[in-house]
Every structure is written in C-alpha cells, then in structure tokens.
Enzyme design. Sequence first.
Site, mmCIF file in Angstrom:
data_model
loop_
_atom_site.group_PDB
_atom_site.id
_atom_site.type_symbol
_atom_site.label_atom_id
_atom_site.label_comp_id
_atom_site.label_asym_id
_atom_site.label_seq_id
_atom_site.Cartn_x
_atom_site.Cartn_y
_atom_site.Cartn_z
ATOM 1 N N LYS A 22 -26.620 4.072 -53.832
ATOM 2 C CA LYS A 22 -26.255 2.659 -53.970
ATOM 3 C C LYS A 22 -25.160 2.482 -55.018
ATOM 4 O O LYS A 22 -24.167 1.781 -54.784
ATOM 5 C CB LYS A 22 -27.485 1.840 -54.339
ATOM 6 C CG LYS A 22 -27.271 0.340 -54.312
ATOM 7 C CD LYS A 22 -28.564 -0.404 -54.627
ATOM 8 C CE LYS A 22 -29.599 -0.207 -53.535
ATOM 9 N NZ LYS A 22 -30.851 -0.968 -53.802
ATOM 10 N N ARG A 116 -31.124 -2.939 -60.589
ATOM 11 C CA ARG A 116 -31.432 -2.437 -59.248
ATOM 12 C C ARG A 116 -31.524 -0.916 -59.255
ATOM 13 O O ARG A 116 -30.816 -0.233 -60.006
ATOM 14 C CB ARG A 116 -30.348 -2.868 -58.252
ATOM 15 C CG ARG A 116 -29.959 -4.325 -58.377
ATOM 16 C CD ARG A 116 -28.644 -4.637 -57.673
ATOM 17 N NE ARG A 116 -28.784 -4.632 -56.235
ATOM 18 C CZ ARG A 116 -27.748 -4.694 -55.395
ATOM 19 N NH1 ARG A 116 -26.513 -4.729 -55.872
ATOM 20 N NH2 ARG A 116 -27.955 -4.705 -54.100
ATOM 21 N N GLY A 131 -34.762 -0.761 -49.375
ATOM 22 C CA GLY A 131 -35.953 -1.536 -49.688
ATOM 23 C C GLY A 131 -37.120 -0.731 -50.218
ATOM 24 O O GLY A 131 -38.206 -1.279 -50.435
ATOM 25 N N THR A 135 -35.917 -4.205 -57.126
ATOM 26 C CA THR A 135 -34.763 -4.912 -57.679
ATOM 27 C C THR A 135 -35.271 -6.105 -58.490
ATOM 28 O O THR A 135 -36.218 -6.778 -58.075
ATOM 29 C CB THR A 135 -33.846 -5.412 -56.542
ATOM 30 O OG1 THR A 135 -33.219 -4.281 -55.920
ATOM 31 C CG2 THR A 135 -32.764 -6.339 -57.075
ATOM 32 N N GLN A 182 -25.949 -4.932 -63.071
ATOM 33 C CA GLN A 182 -24.778 -5.634 -62.532
ATOM 34 C C GLN A 182 -24.825 -7.116 -62.880
ATOM 35 O O GLN A 182 -25.876 -7.757 -62.727
ATOM 36 C CB GLN A 182 -24.732 -5.444 -61.015
ATOM 37 C CG GLN A 182 -23.500 -6.018 -60.351
ATOM 38 C CD GLN A 182 -23.484 -5.719 -58.852
ATOM 39 O OE1 GLN A 182 -24.527 -5.523 -58.234
ATOM 40 N NE2 GLN A 182 -22.299 -5.683 -58.261
ATOM 41 N N GLU A 296 -24.695 -6.396 -48.212
ATOM 42 C CA GLU A 296 -25.219 -7.559 -48.919
ATOM 43 C C GLU A 296 -24.042 -8.328 -49.522
ATOM 44 O O GLU A 296 -23.155 -7.721 -50.128
ATOM 45 C CB GLU A 296 -26.182 -7.126 -50.030
ATOM 46 C CG GLU A 296 -27.423 -6.411 -49.530
ATOM 47 C CD GLU A 296 -28.285 -5.876 -50.661
ATOM 48 O OE1 GLU A 296 -28.193 -6.450 -51.767
ATOM 49 O OE2 GLU A 296 -28.991 -4.885 -50.450
ATOM 50 N N ARG A 310 -24.044 -0.185 -47.284
ATOM 51 C CA ARG A 310 -24.693 1.095 -46.965
ATOM 52 C C ARG A 310 -24.549 1.367 -45.470
ATOM 53 O O ARG A 310 -24.371 0.448 -44.680
ATOM 54 C CB ARG A 310 -26.185 1.043 -47.343
ATOM 55 C CG ARG A 310 -26.973 0.017 -46.564
ATOM 56 C CD ARG A 310 -28.470 0.116 -46.862
ATOM 57 N NE ARG A 310 -28.786 -0.304 -48.194
ATOM 58 C CZ ARG A 310 -29.074 -1.554 -48.547
ATOM 59 N NH1 ARG A 310 -29.059 -2.524 -47.643
ATOM 60 N NH2 ARG A 310 -29.356 -1.858 -49.788
ATOM 61 N N HIS A 842 -40.063 14.536 -10.769
ATOM 62 C CA HIS A 842 -41.097 15.564 -10.618
ATOM 63 C C HIS A 842 -42.520 15.032 -10.623
ATOM 64 O O HIS A 842 -43.299 15.271 -9.699
ATOM 65 C CB HIS A 842 -40.949 16.622 -11.728
ATOM 66 C CG HIS A 842 -42.073 17.612 -11.741
ATOM 67 N ND1 HIS A 842 -43.192 17.441 -12.535
ATOM 68 C CD2 HIS A 842 -42.271 18.734 -11.026
ATOM 69 C CE1 HIS A 842 -44.019 18.439 -12.311
ATOM 70 N NE2 HIS A 842 -43.484 19.242 -11.414
#
Length: 884
Positions: A22, A116, A131, A135, A182, A296, A310, A842
Amino acid sequence: MGQYVLFFNELNKASVGVAGGKAANLGELYQLPGVQVPPGFCITTAAYHDFAEDSSLLPELLRLLEQVDAASPDILREAGESIRSHLESLAIPAAIEGEIFAAWEKTGSDYAYAVRSSATLEDLPGASFAGQHDTFLNIQGRENILTHVRKCWASLFTDRAILYRRQNGFQHDKVRLSVIVQRMVLPAAAGIMFTADPVTGNRKVVSIDASFGLGESLVAGIVSADLYKVKNNSIIVKQIAQKKLAVYGQENGGTTRIEVPVAEQNKPSLTDESVLKLAAIGKNLEKHFGSPQDIEWCLADNEIYILQSRPITTLYPLPQTDDRKLRFYISLGHAQMMTDPIKPLGISVLRTLAPFGKKGRLAESPFLQEAGGRLYIDITNLLANPLGRRLVPKLLLNVDAAIGRAVMEFTASDQFKSQAATKSWSKTPYMIVGLLTVWGNVIRNIMYRNNPSVVRKLNGFITGKVKENQAGLAEVSGADRIRKIQTILSSLLPAIFRNIAQYLGAALLTYKLIDGFSRKWLGDARELGSISKSPPGNVTSEMGLQLGDIADMVRKYPAVAAYLKTAADDTFFTGLGAVPGGIQVQLAFMEFLARYGMRATGEIDITRDRWREKPTQMVPAILSHIESRPPGQHRLEFSRGKREAAAAAERLAARLRNTKWGFLKAKIMSRFVKVHRALIGVREHPKYFLVQNLDIIKQGILKEGEKLCAVSLLRSPAEVYWLSLSELAGVLETGKIDRGLIYKRQEQFKRYEKLTPPRTMTSEGEIYTGNDRNKTVPQGAFTGSPVSAGVVEGRARVILTLTNAKMNKGDILVTPFTDPGWTPLFPLAAGLVTEVGGLMTHGAVVAREYGIPAVAGVDGASRLIKDGQYIRVDGSQGFVEILQ
C-alpha cells in the site's frame, strides 16, 4: 530520514520490501504528475521488525498460532487476540519513536492523520489482502499517533488476516507490516473506483461508487452508494441512491455518523464533470500500473485526491489479442470436462493440435488462446457470418447448454450488433467442401448404408495410425523430434474428421431424430432413455467392464485388496507381486494397462499423469466395486441394458404401428434406431485415437527431458511441462534454458489454480453466463441441463478427484465434470450431477447408456451440495433438489 521512516517522495513501486504494498503504491502515486495525493510518511517494516524483536514472548505465540486448526474459529480467535493484546502492550523503542515524531512534525503536527496498515503481502497483483488490516481515521496528537501505530501493527493478527494468510499459503512470521501516516482530507464526497467493471469484468467500463463524507461509510456498509459507470468518456449508468447517513471527521479527532438531511439524501454525490474527470484519472493510473486498479478517492474543495490504488485481483485474465476488434471466446475446458489449469506444454500441444488459422504445421492456432492457464476458442469469425450465428449456438447447446445460451445472449446484445460485420466464408472452400462431404456421408449412413463393420474398421485405423506415428518418432531425436511431434499433432484432427466424423455425426443425428419424431408422432419420447443403453463397440464402456473384471479378481484375494489400500505408485507392481494372489492380479493389471494405460482424467492435457504412470488412480474404483456390487454384476447389467434397448426399440415400433401410416413410421424409426445403435459406440473413438497419439508424443518429449537432465539443464524430465513445444526445441538446439522463466510459470500456475474460469468472455473482459432465467423449478432447487431422463433420489457422493473416489451402489455422483477416466464409477451411480457439460458430453452419454438420470451444467454443484445429503435429481426437467 533514518531506517524507520520514509516520506512518500522517497517511495515507489519497488519499495514493497521496506514499505509494504500500500505504501509503495502511494509513493508511486505521490510522484505522478496530475495526481493529487495527501502528503505523509511510512513507518517501515524495519520498525515493525525491531519493535517485535523486543518481545521474547512473540515467537512462542506465533508457534502456537501455526498449530491452530483453521477449522476451529474460536481457538483461532483467542490466539489472535492474545497476540494483538501483547503487541499493543509493548513499548515502542526510543529510536523508532524519535523518527516517527520528527516525521510527524515535518508533515505538520497541527493536522489530523489517517493511520493505515501496509503489509509486504498487501496490494500485490497475486494477492490484494484488501481490508485484512486496520485503518484509523482523523487521529490527532503525538500520543494518539503512537497508540494507533501499535494498533496497526497488532492488526497483522486480526482473525481475517490470519485466515487469509492460511488460505493463500503465507506464513505468519514471514509477513512484515509498515504503517502509513497520511494527512487527512475531510471531503464532501468519497468512494471507490474500479477501472474495470467488477460485476461483468468489462475492462472498458469504469465503475464508481460514491457517497457523502468519508469513504468509511461505504467500507462499513452503512450507506448505499451512488453508482456511476463510464465507457469511452461517456456516462452509461447513473444510479443515485438514497443516502441517509454519512461519516465525517470530528474537530477533536475521530469520526462520527451524521444523518443526511432529507432534502439532500437523493442528490447526486458527484457532478457529471467530476465523474468523467475521476474516470479519466482512473484510466491513467491503470495505464501507469499496467493492470486494472481498485482506487480509493475523495473530493474536497472541488479537487480529486487519490488515497490508494491497488490491482484488482478478482478479474479473470484475458486472452491476448493483436487487434482492437471485439472478440468472443468460449471455454475449451468446459466443453472437454477439464476446467483445471493446464501447464504451458499442455497448452502448446493443444494449440498445435488445432488446425485452424495456422501459418504452418509447426505453428500454434491463433483461434485457441490461453487465459488464466485455460484455453479459450475464438469464435468471433463464426459469429460474424449469419449462418454461423444460427448454427453455432445450436451445436453448443449439445456440448454445454450454458455456453450455447451465452452465445445467443452475446449475439443479441447491442455490444455485438454495433461491432459485428458480416464475414464471408468464401476464402475457405476447402473447409466447406469437407463439411459437405461429411454431411453427405452422414445422410448416406442414415439412409441406406450398412454399418456393422464400422467399429472394427475404425479400431484398425486407430491401431495403424498410432503405430505409424510411433515409428516416425523413433526415427528422430532432439529438436527434430519436437518438430516431428508438431507435424503429427497438426494431422490428428483432420484424420479424425476424415475417418470418424461421418459415423459419429450419424449417431448423434439419429438420436435427435428418434427424439423429435417420437414426440411428433406419439407425443412423447419415453423409450429414448433406453435406446442408448449398452451399445456395442464403445471403447470406454469396454474399459469399465474390464476394470470390473479386475475388481472381481481382486475380491478373490483378500491380501491383494488389503495391499491396494496402502499401495504406492513407485512400488505398485513389485509390492503386488509379493502378496498371495498378487501375481494373477498383476497380470490382469498389465493386460488392462497395455490397452488403457494412456488414459487419465483431463487426458487431453499431456502433462496429466496417466494410469500407467500412477496406477493407484484406479484403486478407489476397484475397491468401491468390491464393496458395493456382487461378482459379475457389471457384466449382467451391461447385458440387461442391451435387452432393455432392444425391448424399447420394439415397444417404440409397436406404438408407431398403431398410428396413421404406422407401418411406414415404424420402418423409418427402426432404421434410425438401428443406425444409432450401430454407430453410437464410436462416440469415444475420437478421444481414444487422440489420447493414444498424445501418449506416444508424451513419451517422446519425456525422453528429450531425460537428456536435458543428463546435462543438468533440467532438474527432472517433468520440467519440460513448463515450456512450449517451440521453446523446448530451442533449448534442445541451443543448450540454453531460462530457469527464471520456469520459476515464474510455476508461481503463476499456483495463482491460476485458485481461479474459477468463466464459460465465455469477450476481449473486453465481459462475461456472459448464459443463465436460463425462464426455467421454472421448485423453490431452492439448483438448475442445469436435462441430459439423461428420469428422476432418482439418493445420497449425494461429492467427488472432486478420482484419487479420493469412494462410492457405494445407489449413490448419486456429484462432481465438477466427468471424462472417460470416471467411467468405472458409473455402474455404482444411481444418478449424476455435473457442473459442466451438455447433452452430448461424456457424462451425459454414459449416463444414458447406463439408464441413470443426469443433470449437467449445475454451477457450483460440488460446493452447494454437501457429501451425504439426500437429494433428488430430475434428469427430465434439469434440476436438483436437496431433500435432507
């Protein structure tokens, strides 16, 4: 900075080892022009390593976790909780803490942050891990940052992350976690964008989910999202949902759910301009990363921010195409009862075998393309012709009804109509002449030719051709042998077409004629189910009878039966000869394998183990016969089937004589029945011819593999399976091999094994399922195609591989598919349910021969139906009910 912290501008997609998937992707995004990414930094995997190294208890906790059975969720949960609690209680070493604080202050200590996880096995092309870890949003203040960094590290051991690693074969102590810190953006709207439609698989469609506030509302599932779909810079779908709740950041940190005012609930979360701008950004990111992306995003102050990108790992890979034309592919595996992936050599052999569109005898057909380790047939040119559009779906309905319906669905779609162009077949006069010749012979065989000697004639042809090809391969070696193999492969299907197609065509057509005229003249086809029983000359039925004879011989010697339960392939015959009665059984086995040893499940895949190579594959069927049937029962039932077929033919004729023009109708019908009975036995001859030739080809290839082992280019002869025929010829000529390529393909194959191949797809990735939505069935029943009439109830015996086959007389066989290798189980089965197949595949033909009800094409049958459940199979209407 130091070894524990890296800023986004210091990261790129090569930073997975130190920053996790990530964070590596975020670093890549941060440096792309035109892409807005909120600033931040990454606490590296080295920080987690040194943090965890401070614990003397963690290694023991991890050892205990490895020993926990995944089938014990409560114990697994307790083990995960213990590790998480332990990690959250540990102090962060001062050196790590110092670097975190320095980076936080440089990025802005007055801001709120998202904290995260970023694992080394996260957001990768082969395993997204999306997931699995935690986060935390809107985190403010020095101590809160540290607390939530610890929580992120601990989330490496959530229940879902532990299970996901187990399912994907990753060790818990080998995974490392970095943490992203972040700067928060507090958006007006946020959501998720897929640059390929996650429902249909279409790579040209961008799908956007959006809602008010933070994207957490979508992830948590507390709100319905607006759905936008964009194709070719146009919005093709706009579904505005009622958005009653939204998640927003709080001033003092954390998040809260807020009720959206009623007047705002049904308003779009995005303007059309923002939707198109977002889709364009998505396609640019897809181009940069080289694969469809799961992105996202958020919208704040009319600026689009990208928070993550991703790979989408759930999309089935596409066949390669050289043009931009819309192409349509059908699965060869579903038609041939082999939906497992095929190794590169097996794919190369089958593509060389296909005679269409090739530039030379040594080439591989462009109309057979690999995708996800499976082969797909490109039928675009056939569908571009009006006659092809009418005939192809009808023919495919007999192979796999769902594929036939999917083709009809595709040709009726606006997508096809907007791009289809009529294609002439004038450039293929040879094919047309060949088809007309075969069709003329089919009609003659039905109308007036006598056919009793056909089986003997075809057996002679097969034996002669196999000996001829075997001799040809013995005369050459090295790369010349591979080229000879390519030449032989190119000749096999034309030989089948010239020598067998006219008889098989007549057999299949007369079955349809008996069915159609019975319904037209009598109003039903009640005798049809018995007409095909125990036909003469069927090589696969003869194989099953001979294996039953071996079972009868084994039952005379208890020591042999006991030995077979523990026998190993490498010592199978030497061990057999050492037990009382073993010599007699050994001779019977040798005789059987001399004729049928080249057979296997998925046998047109040359890389599959043959019965001769792994004789223990036959043991479960033999032991099941002994435990479930009296001696000689298989021969008695086959004889009874012939009598029942004759009686059914006489009843049918007698009923017809009682109708208007009855004498003439009975005469016509008797001719159809006579031709069908005489020729339906050759139904297995094409594959019998094919697998015998593939067997000698495989032996020739493995001899070359042994030579490559002798000069240390290969570690085992079977490593040739990871090369195409042309690549193998190149290795034999140059004496050089790319071992990295072999390793790469082996790893890729492991990923392919986890994929579920679709029956059909377009070159844009759109999947057509061919679901029969018009069929009326009992509530809760599973639908498929009716392929052998009758209704039966019994215990489901779910069998995925013959290696684990265990059946009792009267069980209903439930399996993904059957092929000739499964024939020994049919005398035990009271009914059949398969996930793939159609009227003429068959399992369907053999079920009719044995007179057992069968339903084919039940999606997910081996998963939906549990072993031992009491079920009802309705082979007349095409559904399966679970009764108990």
